[in-house]
Write a protein that holds these residues in place. Structure first.
Motif, PDB file in Angstrom:
ATOM      1  N   HIS A   1       0.907  -1.746   0.146  1.00  8.56           N
ATOM      2  CA  HIS A   1       0.268   0.049  -0.070  1.00  8.56           C
ATOM      3  C   HIS A   1       0.837   1.300  -0.186  1.00  8.56           C
ATOM      4  O   HIS A   1       0.459   2.318  -0.101  1.00  8.56           O
ATOM      5  CB  HIS A   1      -0.833  -0.125   1.092  1.00  8.56           C
ATOM      6  N   ALA A   2       1.787   1.374   0.478  1.00  7.39           N
ATOM      7  CA  ALA A   2       2.647   2.431   0.567  1.00  7.39           C
ATOM      8  C   ALA A   2       3.716   2.713  -1.064  1.00  7.39           C
ATOM      9  O   ALA A   2       3.127   4.055  -0.854  1.00  7.39           O
ATOM     10  CB  ALA A   2       4.514   2.232   2.112  1.00  7.39           C
ATOM     11  N   ALA A   3       4.114   1.080  -1.331  1.00  5.45           N
ATOM     12  CA  ALA A   3       4.222   1.565  -2.788  1.00  5.45           C
ATOM     13  C   ALA A   3       3.801   2.077  -3.792  1.00  5.45           C
ATOM     14  O   ALA A   3       4.246   2.875  -4.584  1.00  5.45           O
ATOM     15  CB  ALA A   3       5.334   0.512  -3.380  1.00  5.45           C
ATOM     16  N   PHE A   4       1.884   1.793  -3.573  1.00  5.27           N
ATOM     17  CA  PHE A   4       1.343   2.613  -4.282  1.00  5.27           C
ATOM     18  C   PHE A   4       1.001   3.728  -4.149  1.00  5.27           C
ATOM     19  O   PHE A   4       0.850   4.517  -4.922  1.00  5.27           O
ATOM     20  CB  PHE A   4       0.039   1.595  -4.365  1.00  5.27           C
TER      21      PHE A   4
ATOM     22  N   THR B   1      -1.255   8.304   7.890  1.00  7.09           N
ATOM     23  CA  THR B   1      -2.902   7.955   7.601  1.00  7.09           C
ATOM     24  C   THR B   1      -3.077   7.682   6.681  1.00  7.09           C
ATOM     25  O   THR B   1      -4.201   6.724   6.401  1.00  7.09           O
ATOM     26  CB  THR B   1      -3.697   9.221   8.389  1.00  7.09           C
ATOM     27  N   LEU B   2      -2.686   7.927   5.277  1.00  2.42           N
ATOM     28  CA  LEU B   2      -3.275   7.274   4.157  1.00  2.42           C
ATOM     29  C   LEU B   2      -3.108   6.310   4.168  1.00  2.42           C
ATOM     30  O   LEU B   2      -4.021   5.559   3.449  1.00  2.42           O
ATOM     31  CB  LEU B   2      -2.933   8.632   2.947  1.00  2.42           C
ATOM     32  N   LYS B   3      -1.827   5.741   4.268  1.00  2.00           N
ATOM     33  CA  LYS B   3      -1.839   4.097   4.058  1.00  2.00           C
ATOM     34  C   LYS B   3      -2.838   3.636   4.975  1.00  2.00           C
ATOM     35  O   LYS B   3      -3.467   2.015   4.429  1.00  2.00           O
ATOM     36  CB  LYS B   3      -0.404   3.790   4.134  1.00  2.00           C
ATOM     37  N   TYR B   4      -3.346   4.208   6.163  1.00  3.83           N
ATOM     38  CA  TYR B   4      -3.582   3.206   6.853  1.00  3.83           C
ATOM     39  C   TYR B   4      -5.288   3.082   6.702  1.00  3.83           C
ATOM     40  O   TYR B   4      -6.202   2.158   6.472  1.00  3.83           O
ATOM     41  CB  TYR B   4      -3.444   4.049   8.991  1.00  3.83           C
ATOM     42  N   ALA B   5      -5.604   4.234   6.112  1.00  2.00           N
ATOM     43  CA  ALA B   5      -6.882   4.281   4.938  1.00  2.00           C
ATOM     44  C   ALA B   5      -7.092   3.123   3.934  1.00  2.00           C
ATOM     45  O   ALA B   5      -7.965   2.506   3.777  1.00  2.00           O
ATOM     46  CB  ALA B   5      -7.585   5.545   4.900  1.00  2.00           C
TER      47      ALA B   5
END
Length: 185
Positions: A38-41, A57-61
């Motif tokens: 998700h972080a790479a995306f 918070t974006l990665k967590y969402a």
């Protein structure tokens, strides 16, 4: 069918992803959720939206959205492959899955720091997941420092329905076998 949620807990390069992929290959109807993906995306497509400081918070969402979809729209076992080192976040996650009727399993990777340092030094993993670090050595150093913080303390057996500790690579097959046994009950 009793659905499982397997949550890995451990520092960088402790073997969480390798374990998760091996478990996924052997545990029928399972899917791995890896926040590194998700972080790479996000870094590839939405870098300007990342928070500049504090938690990502974006990665967590993104992760929560995908997990919610799997919980509510699929009938699979879930394998969450990220550090899960913060006790409060881990407790909230476990409470969420309990409320959804999942059997919870924590797998704690208690790998000696010298082994982790050697793995980090030899790592060929992509650094495209980074936001506030430039190397995995830096990530490991932060995790080692925060290990003394009670909020980042090692998980305890009573946090989940089942608890396993992996202290060395040789422990992995036995732990996977026990998880498969739990799924087959």
């Amino acid at each position: 069918m009793n659905r499982l949620v397997v949550i890995t807990v451990g520092k960088t390069h402790s073997g969480k992803t390798t374990f998760a992929r091996s478990l996924e290959a052997q545990l029928h109807h399972s899917v791995v959720f890896d926040q590194d993906n998700h972080a790479a995306f996000i870094n590839a497509h939405y870098k300007s939206l990342r928070p500049k400081e504090g938690p990502n918070t974006l990665k967590y969402a993104v992760t929560q959205t995908i997990v919610d979809y799997a919980v509510n729209q699929a009938e699979c076992n879930l394998i969450l492959c990220n550090s899960n080192l913060a006790r409060k976040s881990r407790t909230d996650l476990l409470d969420y899955f309990r409320g959804k009727g999942f059997i919870s399993i924590l797998v704690y990777f208690d790998i000696p720091d010298d082994v982790l340092q050697a793995r980090v030094a030899a790592s060929q993993r992509s650094k495209e997941i980074f936001r506030n670090a430039s190397t995995f050595a830096e990530v490991l150093a932060r995790q080692q420092l925060s290990a003394n913080n009670s909020e980042m303390a090692a998980p305890k057996a009573n946090e989940a329905d089942h608890f396993f500790v992996i202290s060395r690579s040789e422990d992995v097959p036995a732990v996977i076998g026990m998880i498969i046994g739990i799924a087959e009950r």
